[in-house]
Design a protein around this motif. Sequence first.
Motif, short mmCIF file in Angstrom:
data_model
loop_
_atom_site.label_atom_id
_atom_site.label_comp_id
_atom_site.label_asym_id
_atom_site.label_seq_id
_atom_site.Cartn_x
_atom_site.Cartn_y
_atom_site.Cartn_z
N GLU A 14 0.83 -1.20 0.00
CA GLU A 14 0.00 0.00 0.00
C GLU A 14 0.87 1.26 0.00
O GLU A 14 1.05 1.91 1.02
N PRO A 15 1.42 1.63 -1.17
CA PRO A 15 2.29 2.80 -1.25
C PRO A 15 1.53 4.11 -1.12
O PRO A 15 0.31 4.14 -1.30
N ASP A 16 2.28 5.19 -0.86
CA ASP A 16 1.67 6.50 -0.62
C ASP A 16 1.96 7.52 -1.72
O ASP A 16 1.22 8.50 -1.84
N THR A 17 3.03 7.37 -2.49
CA THR A 17 3.35 8.36 -3.52
C THR A 17 2.68 7.98 -4.83
O THR A 17 2.42 6.80 -5.10
N LEU A 18 2.42 8.98 -5.65
CA LEU A 18 1.76 8.71 -6.93
C LEU A 18 2.62 7.82 -7.81
O LEU A 18 2.10 6.92 -8.50
N GLU A 19 3.92 8.05 -7.81
CA GLU A 19 4.82 7.24 -8.62
C GLU A 19 4.78 5.78 -8.19
O GLU A 19 4.71 4.87 -9.03
N ASP A 20 4.81 5.54 -6.88
CA ASP A 20 4.78 4.17 -6.39
C ASP A 20 3.42 3.53 -6.60
O ASP A 20 3.33 2.31 -6.86
N ASP A 213 -5.17 16.17 -4.12
CA ASP A 213 -6.09 16.57 -3.05
C ASP A 213 -6.01 15.60 -1.88
O ASP A 213 -5.86 16.00 -0.73
N ALA A 214 -6.05 14.32 -2.18
CA ALA A 214 -6.12 13.29 -1.14
C ALA A 214 -4.88 13.24 -0.26
O ALA A 214 -4.96 13.04 0.96
N SER A 215 -3.72 13.43 -0.87
CA SER A 215 -2.46 13.21 -0.14
C SER A 215 -2.17 14.28 0.88
O SER A 215 -1.26 14.12 1.70
N LEU A 216 -2.93 15.37 0.88
CA LEU A 216 -2.76 16.37 1.94
C LEU A 216 -3.09 15.78 3.30
O LEU A 216 -2.39 16.04 4.29
N SER A 217 -4.14 14.97 3.38
CA SER A 217 -4.67 14.54 4.67
C SER A 217 -4.69 13.04 4.87
O SER A 217 -4.98 12.59 5.98
N HIS A 218 -4.39 12.27 3.83
CA HIS A 218 -4.55 10.82 3.90
C HIS A 218 -3.32 10.08 3.40
O HIS A 218 -2.46 10.65 2.72
N VAL A 219 -3.27 8.80 3.73
CA VAL A 219 -2.23 7.90 3.24
C VAL A 219 -2.91 6.60 2.81
O VAL A 219 -4.09 6.36 3.11
N GLY A 220 -2.17 5.74 2.11
CA GLY A 220 -2.64 4.40 1.80
C GLY A 220 -4.05 4.34 1.27
O GLY A 220 -4.40 5.02 0.30
N ASN A 221 -4.88 3.53 1.89
CA ASN A 221 -6.25 3.32 1.42
C ASN A 221 -7.08 4.59 1.47
O ASN A 221 -8.06 4.71 0.73
#
Length: 387
Positions: A14-20, A213-221
Amino acid sequence: MASAERLPGWTYVEPDTLEDIAATLGAQTPARSLPEATLRDKINAAWLGRIAGCNVGKPVEWGSHWTAEHIREYLILADAYPLRDYVPMLDPMPEGFTLTACWPETTRGNVKGSARDDDIDYPILALHLLETHGTALRPEHVGAAWTRLFPIEQVFTAERAAYVNMIEGFTGSDVARRRNPYREWIGAQIRGDVFGYVHAGSPWEAAKLSFQDASLSHVGNGIYGEMWAAALVAAAFTASSATEAVEQSIAVVPPQSRLAEALRHTLELKASGITWDAALAEIEAAYGHYSWVHTINNAAAVAVALLWSDDDFLTGVGRVVMSGWDTDSNGATVGSVLGVIAGTRNLPDNLIAPLENRTRSALFGFDNSVISDLADRTTFLALNGLT
């Protein structure tokens, strides 16, 4: 706890970066276009459908009280099962049932314009962000808009934690991770629809932009939930059915994640030929251990409602609200997708007419927004591209 390693036997990736994230995915559904008049109509229907679906779910948005079983019991008492309208208010209320405080403006016969809700605030804000930043949108732009336009008491769970972190001077990944146990909850998933509207027929483009938008406040799922919702909506514009939209949308979710596993489960249940009630019971058994505002269980409920909707707006929205958990968020997402599929003319008048083409909002400068104006502005971006 934040730095602890996973327990032995953890098999999810469950990666967090867009590239991954992109590196885990296979081929994406090719982008498809549609005629301008059709696009304009479907975007208008999507806004109306989302806002109506949100209002249908608001009176029972209290997952620890309004379980699927409790909702069914109440609707049977009110002679409103299955749900195909706004939730009725019984007077007197039967013992053991309590509607949420918004009931005077969201129950059947009491809707006069849309009530305010964060499931409506975030799409309005997303539209403003895209008008301002276009494809250059980044998490820091989203954060700046929150702190400038959103009262902190009107954001919740992961968004409030991220908001506090920004106010205290934290940046980058610390905004989503520091003291934020809600970072895989549903908060990002409710923010994805407009990215799908402006990339109608292009699920992967919608998902990629929603990541910012999502990665400001969330990770993973939590991130995947918004990417999936954006892709789901985008796919609905050119898919032949809600089922096809669900099938296409899963392609943007890392395949070894818990969210992908849950969404594949819903498709397997549909293929098995069981009823919606049986599928909901299976979903409750598999994912009921999550918080009632987590991404995974709510995404599964949305998928099940769409797969068993027969592309009928009232059936899909009614079933997802009757599923419990985060009823207004899920009603909004299903309403958005089925609004796209139905088109404006085929939306049910009993849900749409009471909205009076306007919605309240907690965003500074955006209260009493005209729904058709939101749709027109969205259509302009969809037709002319994002700068």
